[in-house]
Design an enzyme around this catalytic site. Sequence first.
Site, short mmCIF file in Angstrom:
data_model
loop_
_atom_site.label_atom_id
_atom_site.label_comp_id
_atom_site.label_asym_id
_atom_site.label_seq_id
_atom_site.Cartn_x
_atom_site.Cartn_y
_atom_site.Cartn_z
N LYS A 1 0.84 -1.20 0.00
CA LYS A 1 0.00 0.00 0.00
C LYS A 1 0.88 1.25 0.00
CE LYS A 1 -4.06 1.82 2.53
NZ LYS A 1 -4.97 1.60 3.68
N SER B 1 -9.95 1.55 2.59
CA SER B 1 -9.09 2.37 1.76
C SER B 1 -8.02 1.58 1.01
CB SER B 1 -8.40 3.44 2.63
OG SER B 1 -7.53 2.81 3.56
N SER C 1 -10.11 -0.92 6.74
CA SER C 1 -9.52 -0.73 5.42
C SER C 1 -8.78 -1.93 4.83
CB SER C 1 -8.57 0.47 5.44
OG SER C 1 -9.32 1.63 5.27
N1 GLN Z 1 -13.32 3.65 5.91
C1 GLN Z 1 -12.82 4.08 7.17
C2 GLN Z 1 -12.50 5.54 7.12
O1 GLN Z 1 -12.76 6.15 6.14
C3 GLN Z 1 -11.66 3.26 7.58
C4 GLN Z 1 -10.44 3.63 6.89
C5 GLN Z 1 -9.25 2.79 7.29
O2 GLN Z 1 -9.39 1.75 7.91
N2 GLN Z 1 -8.08 3.30 6.95
O3 GLN Z 1 -11.99 6.09 8.01
#
Ligand code: GLN
Length: 483
Positions: A83, A158, A182
């Site tokens: 990532k 994400s 995410s």
């Molecule tokens: N979707 C969640 C957010 O927008 C989690 C994101 C994540 O785990 N990095 O914060």
Amino acid sequence: MSSMVPDQYQSASEIAELVTTGEISAIEILERHLNHIEQYEKDVHAFNLVTIDEARAAAEETDKLIAKGERVGPLAGVPVAVKDNLCTEGIPTTASSKILEGWKPPYDATVVKKLKEAGATIVGKTNLDEFAMGSSTENSAFGPTRNPHDLSCVPGGSSGGSAAAVAAGFAPIAIGSDTGGSIRQPASLCGVVGVKPTYGGVSRYGLLAFASSLDQVGPFATSVKDAAIVHEVIGGYDPLDSTSIKQTSNSFLEVLDKDISTLKVGVISELMGGIDGITREVIEQANKAVSVLSAAGAQVEEISLPAALYCLSAYYLIAPAEASSNLSRYDGVRYGLRIDGANLNEMNVNTRTEGFGDEVKRRIMLGTYALSAGYYDAYYGKALKVRRLLAENFAALYKEYDVLLSPTSPCTAFKLGEKVSDPMTMYVNDVCTIPSNLVGHPAISIPFGHGQDGMPIGVQILAPPMKEPVMYQVAHTLEMAAQ
Ligand code: GLN
């Protein structure tokens, strides 16, 4: 439906075995994956950068070691996608944000270092929602990633690029970060395995911080066993991360094949219809998973996790609060982008206005507001109380149950553009995954059936801190039944 998913995946453990025994070279494995990437990446857009030259050099190095009869690690010749919020020495690391344009970290994140030491071939940096804020990878400054099962759908987020890279067969392994889901939510939407380790179980040194009390790094794979192997490689104590746990054992594979007949499983009723917004087909699949575990001899019971009702609200105060502080370092002085102004303050403002996308700005504003004098107790303080309550709920349940079960994502992959203009609808995507982050517990998502639309559905197994072995054991039982 335009699927880019290969008929069959080659597992990381098989690749490592073939490479280590000299049956196939690491460079051959790499070239095969690079060809595949070249063919399909323009449609999927899993990567911000494919590091072809560095990958070739790494694979050749692995082949040299093997030719000399030297010891190679458990991921010898295995292509791994990382990532793009994890630092890679000398290689651009953007967090999919314009604000980091041109920045090259002077060091490798500990997980990257460990992957290299284990013989892996890092093939590139994967796309994400800017600074990992989002659930669809549509918040990337470099354009969205598409779901390899259906290009008109999102891969989740994400870590959508990492999930898509594994689902498309670009790499058998990818690394992501999970602050509120995410890793697990995109794994669920892309039909692959995704793991959020225990908080402190995997080093975050070199991870660009989003919400430091929640962030964890973890693997994506095409099987539970591969995920466990990678977890063993990247896990363990790291003096460079002050939150790292000094654990004694890190073996997740030993119990994988053990039967689960002595285990007790709790099914979280709030996430099986108790809270609105979780689709019926997702709940049906989770119920099928329950039947599989019962048939395998486990004692399965419905349980209640009352604080689950407030987790989403608490998360969307705590995570933005921490983000507003963490992201203050991007000021145009130290990293990447700088947009000049008449004075320092103007330069800061111009850089941040130009460099951050809408969702990041929304979180910074929410977080700053929640922390401001006069509002702190009403918002941030209250969120911490929910967190405490949740920890108490879990602790009571784990006195009786070995693991808990729930869906991973409330729905299958949705269409690109469908939720992007409505942040609240997007936030609901995390309702099943957030509880584990708030308490720092491990959880895994494994593919388990499909929805009406033919898209993958995931089931989540949650475990107490440092109890990954039992989590992998139960997940493996489900995986066998899902095939
Ligand atoms: N979707 C969640 C957010 O927008 C989690 C994101 C994540 O785990 N990095 O914060």
